[in-house]
Design an enzyme around this catalytic site. Structure first.
Site, PDB file in Angstrom:
ATOM      1  N   HIS A 107      -3.822  -5.027  -0.172  1.00  0.00           N
ATOM      2  CA  HIS A 107      -3.354  -5.564   1.105  1.00  0.00           C
ATOM      3  C   HIS A 107      -3.436  -7.083   1.073  1.00  0.00           C
ATOM      4  O   HIS A 107      -4.511  -7.637   1.313  1.00  0.00           O
ATOM      5  CB  HIS A 107      -4.213  -5.027   2.255  1.00  0.00           C
ATOM      6  CG  HIS A 107      -3.965  -3.593   2.558  1.00  0.00           C
ATOM      7  ND1 HIS A 107      -2.981  -3.184   3.435  1.00  0.00           N
ATOM      8  CD2 HIS A 107      -4.539  -2.464   2.091  1.00  0.00           C
ATOM      9  CE1 HIS A 107      -2.970  -1.864   3.499  1.00  0.00           C
ATOM     10  NE2 HIS A 107      -3.909  -1.412   2.699  1.00  0.00           N
ATOM     11  N   GLU A 118      -2.435  -9.134   3.209  1.00  0.00           N
ATOM     12  CA  GLU A 118      -2.734  -9.640   4.555  1.00  0.00           C
ATOM     13  C   GLU A 118      -4.213  -9.511   4.918  1.00  0.00           C
ATOM     14  O   GLU A 118      -4.664 -10.084   5.900  1.00  0.00           O
ATOM     15  CB  GLU A 118      -1.852  -8.925   5.593  1.00  0.00           C
ATOM     16  CG  GLU A 118      -2.276  -7.524   5.978  1.00  0.00           C
ATOM     17  CD  GLU A 118      -1.996  -6.430   4.949  1.00  0.00           C
ATOM     18  OE1 GLU A 118      -2.310  -5.268   5.242  1.00  0.00           O
ATOM     19  OE2 GLU A 118      -1.474  -6.726   3.845  1.00  0.00           O
ATOM     20  N   CYS A 167       0.842  -1.203   0.000  1.00  0.00           N
ATOM     21  CA  CYS A 167       0.000   0.000   0.000  1.00  0.00           C
ATOM     22  C   CYS A 167       0.880   1.258   0.000  1.00  0.00           C
ATOM     23  O   CYS A 167       1.610   1.502  -0.947  1.00  0.00           O
ATOM     24  CB  CYS A 167      -0.995  -0.039   1.154  1.00  0.00           C
ATOM     25  SG  CYS A 167      -2.304   1.194   1.021  1.00  0.00           S
TER      26      CYS A 167
END
Length: 193
Positions: free
Chosen positions: A175, A177, A77
């Site tokens: 993202h 994650e 990001c």
């Protein structure tokens, strides 16, 4: 394997650490240049605003270290955006790893782009086993235009680079994650590089 997440005051650290743990690894949070240099893999996270994040990097001397790293480095990001030449967010000079400037989405679209969008034109071992048009989670108001270093594309008003690669440096606007099993597979692919 020694995995270091660069600690420079950016948000989003815990969710990355948990995702790495789910993959069976442990990560260390550090801003120590020697520890970062000694890592097998480095993750450069980022949730926040470009100019204040860059000030934190400058205060810790990490802005000179990061571009010299030789192991695989993954910017996420804002981390990816700071690896570019320049960002319109706060008129911020970046680390100059990726040869592209970060632009703001036009007022014609809702910003930030927040939620799920597809990635396509996948061109890197980072996406081994990942299908075209998988959905990834994104939250951002600024973007890197499609460029020669683009390894994944997303469309939101314009086609832009949702992932970049140059040598050992990788960046994802999305993202991994927070993108479920597919995102964790991408993180796992990074750890295998």
């Amino acid at each position: 394997m020694k995995i270091v997440i660069i600690n420079y005051g950016a948000g989003n650290i815990q969710s990355i650490m948990f995702a790495i743990e789910r993959l069976g690894f442990k990560a260390v949070l550090s801003n120590n240049p020697e520890e970062i240099k000694a890592a097998d893999k480095v993750i450069f996270p980022g949730v926040g605003e470009a100019s204040s994040a860059m000030k934190m990097l400058l205060a810790s001397g990490l802005e000179t270290l990061i571009p010299t790293l030789t192991q695989p480095v993954l910017g996420i990001c804002l981390g990816m955006q700071l690896m570019c030449n320049h960002s319109e967010e706060g008129n911020t000079k970046g680390l100059g790893i990726f040869e592209v400037d970060v632009l703001k989405f036009s007022p014609k679209v809702k910003v930030p782009q927040m939620g799920w969008n597809t990635i396509y034109n996948l061109k890197s071992p980072l996406f081994k086993g990942i299908a075209e048009n998988e959905y990834m989670y994104l939250v951002h108001s600024f973007y890197a235009p499609d460029c020669v270093e683009s390894i994944a594309t997303t469309n939101y008003e314009v086609e832009y680079s949702s992932a970049l690669q140059k040598n050992n440096f990788y960046g994802t606007q999305f993202h991994p994650e927070k993108s479920g099993d597919v995102g964790e597979q991408i993180l796992g692919n990074f750890l295998e590089l």
